[in-house]
Scaffold this motif. Structure first.
Motif, mmCIF file in Angstrom:
data_model
loop_
_atom_site.group_PDB
_atom_site.id
_atom_site.type_symbol
_atom_site.label_atom_id
_atom_site.label_comp_id
_atom_site.label_asym_id
_atom_site.label_seq_id
_atom_site.Cartn_x
_atom_site.Cartn_y
_atom_site.Cartn_z
ATOM 1 N N HIS A 150 0.863 -1.181 0.000
ATOM 2 C CA HIS A 150 0.000 0.000 0.000
ATOM 3 C C HIS A 150 0.901 1.233 0.000
ATOM 4 O O HIS A 150 1.110 1.855 1.034
ATOM 5 N N ARG B 195 0.648 4.274 -0.945
ATOM 6 C CA ARG B 195 0.152 5.582 -0.498
ATOM 7 C C ARG B 195 0.131 5.666 1.025
ATOM 8 O O ARG B 195 0.422 6.710 1.611
ATOM 9 N N ALA B 196 -0.214 4.545 1.660
ATOM 10 C CA ALA B 196 -0.202 4.538 3.120
ATOM 11 C C ALA B 196 1.204 4.846 3.625
ATOM 12 O O ALA B 196 1.391 5.637 4.548
ATOM 13 N N ALA B 197 2.192 4.230 3.006
ATOM 14 C CA ALA B 197 3.572 4.474 3.420
ATOM 15 C C ALA B 197 3.948 5.927 3.157
ATOM 16 O O ALA B 197 4.600 6.578 3.975
ATOM 17 N N THR C 28 2.053 8.565 3.187
ATOM 18 C CA THR C 28 1.470 9.493 4.157
ATOM 19 C C THR C 28 2.263 9.496 5.454
ATOM 20 O O THR C 28 2.128 10.405 6.258
ATOM 21 N N GLY D 230 5.506 9.493 5.430
ATOM 22 C CA GLY D 230 6.801 10.088 5.135
ATOM 23 C C GLY D 230 7.800 9.138 4.493
ATOM 24 O O GLY D 230 8.951 9.497 4.320
ATOM 25 N N GLU E 55 0.948 12.314 -6.844
ATOM 26 C CA GLU E 55 -0.211 13.173 -6.654
ATOM 27 C C GLU E 55 -1.472 12.547 -7.232
ATOM 28 O O GLU E 55 -2.422 13.220 -7.582
ATOM 29 N N GLY E 56 -1.449 11.226 -7.364
ATOM 30 C CA GLY E 56 -2.629 10.552 -7.891
ATOM 31 C C GLY E 56 -3.799 10.709 -6.946
ATOM 32 O O GLY E 56 -3.621 10.987 -5.764
ATOM 33 N N ARG E 57 -5.025 10.552 -7.464
ATOM 34 C CA ARG E 57 -6.173 10.706 -6.605
ATOM 35 C C ARG E 57 -6.945 9.400 -6.474
ATOM 36 O O ARG E 57 -6.863 8.565 -7.320
#
Lengths: 524, 289
Positions: B156, B158-160, B162, B164, B287-289
């Motif tokens: 995951h 994106r979790a990582a 967030t 840093g 910067e994907g959504r």
């Protein structure tokens, strides 16, 4: 000193400003609620505040010090912690591993000090009264527990500004009340909290001040004591309530009391025993992970009835929709118009008159690179007016597409626009048009969260289309996480818990009553 | 047994390389090509320096360098990771053949290269590396902070992010480490086993390493175990083809297909929990959504 200052934040995506010059501050010990419709810019704003997005203009300050843009680590170090709507948790890792990731306590050689990590995480959870099994694998936890992991993750990191993005969207009412208490306790302990929601009832219960975003701009910022649900709803929508009767539809204007539902729509036809269209008996199926997702589920649906299905996310709703549309094998008996065997494959289900408004319209309902016209024809493409013999009938298809676009008010009314270029609301109108009006009149409609992420106008259009289809004699299964939506559209609400029916309730049933059923206590 | 310890190291090293890259979320079909670069560079380095150890180093560096191209294409430019890997294999096939011709003037084999010394049991250092590295890799992945981040980024990203963790640099490092391991595996073929470079190298061992990675469920110990098992099957097949009559040589094909066949069985029937890392092969857009 303020905990967080946002000044003049602008963030554009491909030219369109998602956030357009927003400024506000939060003080330590304060809960600031941020409300607005979907797409108003709430999520984009916090992604800027926590350094995930780089703003096109404006500045973020934490405790007086400016934050470097586009640097999540700097934001974390400054004490800003975000709990995202879609949890940022790594499923196969344990609770404590998720909490310490990126800031692992170490012994020599980069080896993680697991003992210390587990102890610290346990202590952080206990300090704030949050119950957690630190050794459990995160993907095995329920949604509410995963949310506690997210909160502990931020607190353990020393977050002094906690941003919660739509935290109650996935919770049962009782769990939401619990969360509100936790948030108040955190604020009492000196933390600043930004609470993002589109549920005004919750916001009035939890916030000290309330900021309203509309189309990327801050339109109002008032103390809770100086506003009301009605006034906030007007600010959120940008028009007087009298001009927006659909407000209740999205739960924007549920009164703070638990008085029950607004008056249901008059065209909803009640269930009559003699006129059963659909019957499920002892329905069972497995989830993707091979565990029982539905077991022994039985219910009926009458012709012309809109039956709501409520429940906390992940209690078998998605699997139920997949079983009924032929996407997932099941055992038990399923009768539609007295016939069985129609749910073996999606093609058979469609042939029997089952249509599907799936939860994830990007992955399951639309082919985004194709045009609106082509998407409208999908699934009907072999029959007139879409085809003539083995070939596509371009004229017939185009004429039908134009008629559907007009009937469902798809904007822009351009059959050759790419589906990907439409807004979410208009994409959903395309799906509804195809499924409900594109082919023969459907017999059974399976709609899963059909208005999620839609603005009020589009949501109203989708609800109207469901009612019109029901009035033609179809049975409609409306699966939603939004109790207010179910109350507004349905005459009967079936509550699912761990793949079983906890019973059904009238829309006037109280939140407490429905909430108890959602947490596994059978209804009366 | 001796034969297994001879044949296994290239496969084990390359399989570990596969695990490293894919646990970080980057599919690495290019193992075969990275091994080929490594095998050639090791032979060349060994011949020109006179030291097989320098050869090994050259092999690892060549593998890492070719992997850097894969990382650049698939991470920076978000090319399809499978296509990028296949392209790397094809480039390796052509470029190394050309280099062999232009450097050593041969289409078949390089001149003999100084080979790694063997101890009194007849093993090279690589045999011991193949036994030790999987354990070290396992401890690194499961116990260290960086290992935790690698696992998180593969599941995951994106979790990582967030929290840093810098996703793309970490993935790039893992891909290059993967290339270094595969290059080292290739180097073992040329300066470890044969003592020269053969233009057929690595003869499908990179694909076999991928099969071992899947068979071993993307874990270091599992992949290494599978690699040893495949090497044993390979050794057995060679023994048999020596002792069998020429007419029975068609059996050889069956043995060659064995690793792939077993891997298909595992994938088809999902023996145990066979699941690739969730974000394996999925490009990450900051910067994907």
């Amino acid at each position: 000193m303020n905990a967080l200052d946002l000044s003049g934040i602008v963030k554009r995506f491909g030219g369109a400003a998602a956030v357009d010059g927003v400024s506000f501050s939060v003080a330590p010990g304060e809960v600031l609620a941020l409300v607005g419709e979907n797409g108003a810019g709430k999520s984009t704003l916090i992604s800027v505040a926590c350094g995930l997005y780089r703003a096109d203009a404006g500045e973020v300050r934490a405790f007086g010090a400016p934050l470097p843009p586009g640097d999540p680590r700097a934001a974390i170090d400054a004490g800003i912690g975000v709990v995202y709507q879609h949890f940022m948790l790594v499923g196969p890792l344990s609770v404590w591993e998720n909490v310490v990731l990126g800031r692992e306590p170490r012994r020599s050689l980069g080896v993680i000090d697991g003992e210390r990590a587990r102890r610290e995480v346990r202590e952080a959870a206990e300090r704030f009264g949050l119950e957690l099994d630190v050794g459990a694998r995160v993907e095995m936890l329920g949604v509410a527990a995963q949310q506690r992991v997210e909160i502990v993750k931020q607190l353990w990191r020393g977050a002094r500004v906690l941003i919660l993005d739509e935290p109650t969207a996935v919770l049962a009412p009782r769990e939401a009340d619990e969360l509100v208490r936790t948030v108040r306790a955190l604020a009492a302990g000196g933390r600043a909290v930004i609470f993002i929601s589109h549920k005004l009832r919750e916001v009035l219960a939890v916030a000290d001040r309330i900021a309203v975003l509309r189309r990327g701009r801050l339109v109002q910022l008032t103390p809770r004591t100086e506003t009301s649900a009605g006034q906030l709803a007007e600010a959120v929508m940008g028009k007087p309530l009298a001009a927006a009767p659909e407000a209740a539809e999205l739960g924007l204007f549920s009164a703070p009391s638990r008085q029950g539902a607004p008056v249901p729509h008059p065209t909803a036809i009640p269930s009559r025993g003699s006129d059963i269209l659909f019957e499920a008996r002892d329905l069972a199926c497995l989830s993707d992970r091979g565990r029982p997702a539905l077991h022994g589920l039985s219910f009926n649906l009458a012709r012309g009835e809109i039956l709501g299905v409520a429940g906390v996310d992940g209690n078998g709703q998605s699997e139920l929709a997949e079983v009924l549309t032929g996407l997932r094998p099941s055992s038990g008996s399923l009768r539609l118009n007295g016939a069985e065997g129609w749910a073996r494959t999606p093609a058979a289900a469609r042939a029997a008159g089952v249509v599907h408004l799936p939860e994830d319209r990007h992955r399951r309902a639309l082919c985004l690179p194709l045009s609106v016209e082509e998407n409208l024809a999908l699934g009907h493409q072999r029959a007139p007016p879409y085809a003539r013999g083995a070939l596509i009938d371009r004229k017939g298809r185009s004429a039908k597409a134009r008629a559907l676009i007009a009937a469902f008010d798809v904007r822009p009314p351009e059959p050759l626009a790419r589906a990907a270029d439409l807004s979410g609301g208009n994409q959903q109108k395309v799906v509804a048009a195809r499924e409900l009006a594109g082919g023969p009149t459907p017999r059974l409609v399976v709609a899963v969260q059909p208005t999620r992420g839609l603005d009020l106008g589009a949501a109203r259009r989708v609800h109207d289309a469901l009612r019109e289809t029901a009035a033609k004699g179809a049975g409609i299964l409306l699966i939603s996480l939004d109790l207010d939506e179910l109350r507004f559209v349905c005459r009967r609400i079936l509550v699912l818990y761990e793949g079983r029916a906890m019973g059904d309730a009238p829309p006037a049933a109280s939140d407490e009553h429905l909430g108890r059923m959602m947490l596994g206590q059978p209804g009366a | 047994m001796n034969a297994i310890l001879d044949f296994a190291p290239p496969l084990v090293l390359a399989a570990l390389g596969g695990v490293l890259s894919e646990r970080a979320g980057v599919v690495n079909i290019g193992l075969e090509g990275m091994m080929r670069f490594g095998a050639f560079a090791a032979a060349a380095g060994s011949i020109f320096s006179g030291s097989p150890w320098v050869g090994l180093l050259c092999g690892a560096l060549a593998g890492a360098a070719s992997a850097a191209v894969h990382a650049l294409l698939s991470l920076r430019f978000r090319a399809d990771q499978v296509v990028s890997g296949i392209a790397l294999n094809l480039v390796a096939l052509g470029l190394v053949t050309y280099l062999l011709q232009s450097v050593f003037g041969s289409a078949g084999v390089s001149p003999p290269a100084p080979a790694l010394p063997r101890d009194r049991f007849g093993h090279t250092a690589m045999a011991y590396a193949a036994l030790l590295l999987p354990v070290l890799f396992h401890l690194w992945l499961s116990r260290t902070a960086v290992g935790l981040r690698v696992r998180a980024v593969g599941e995951h990203p994106r979790a990582a992010a967030t929290l840093g963790v810098r996703v793309l640099p970490l993935r790039a490092l893992c891909v290059m480490g993967s290339g270094a391991l595969a290059g080292l595996g290739g180097a073992t073929l040329s300066v470890g086993i044969l003592g020269q470079f053969d233009s057929r190298m690595p003869a499908g061992q990179g694909f076999m390493a991928l099969a071992a990675m899947v068979f071993g469920k993307w874990t270091p110990l599992g992949a290494a175990g599978a690699a040893f098992f495949f090497a044993a099957a390979d050794a057995l097949q060679r023994q048999l083809s020596f002792s069998l009559h020429a007419a029975d040589l068609r059996l050889e094909g069956i043995f060659l297909a064995l690793p792939y066949f077993l891997t298909l069985l595992v994938l088809a029937f999902g023996i145990g929990r066979t699941r690739a890392p969730a974000a394996d092969g999925v490009p990450y857009e900051p910067e994907g959504r």
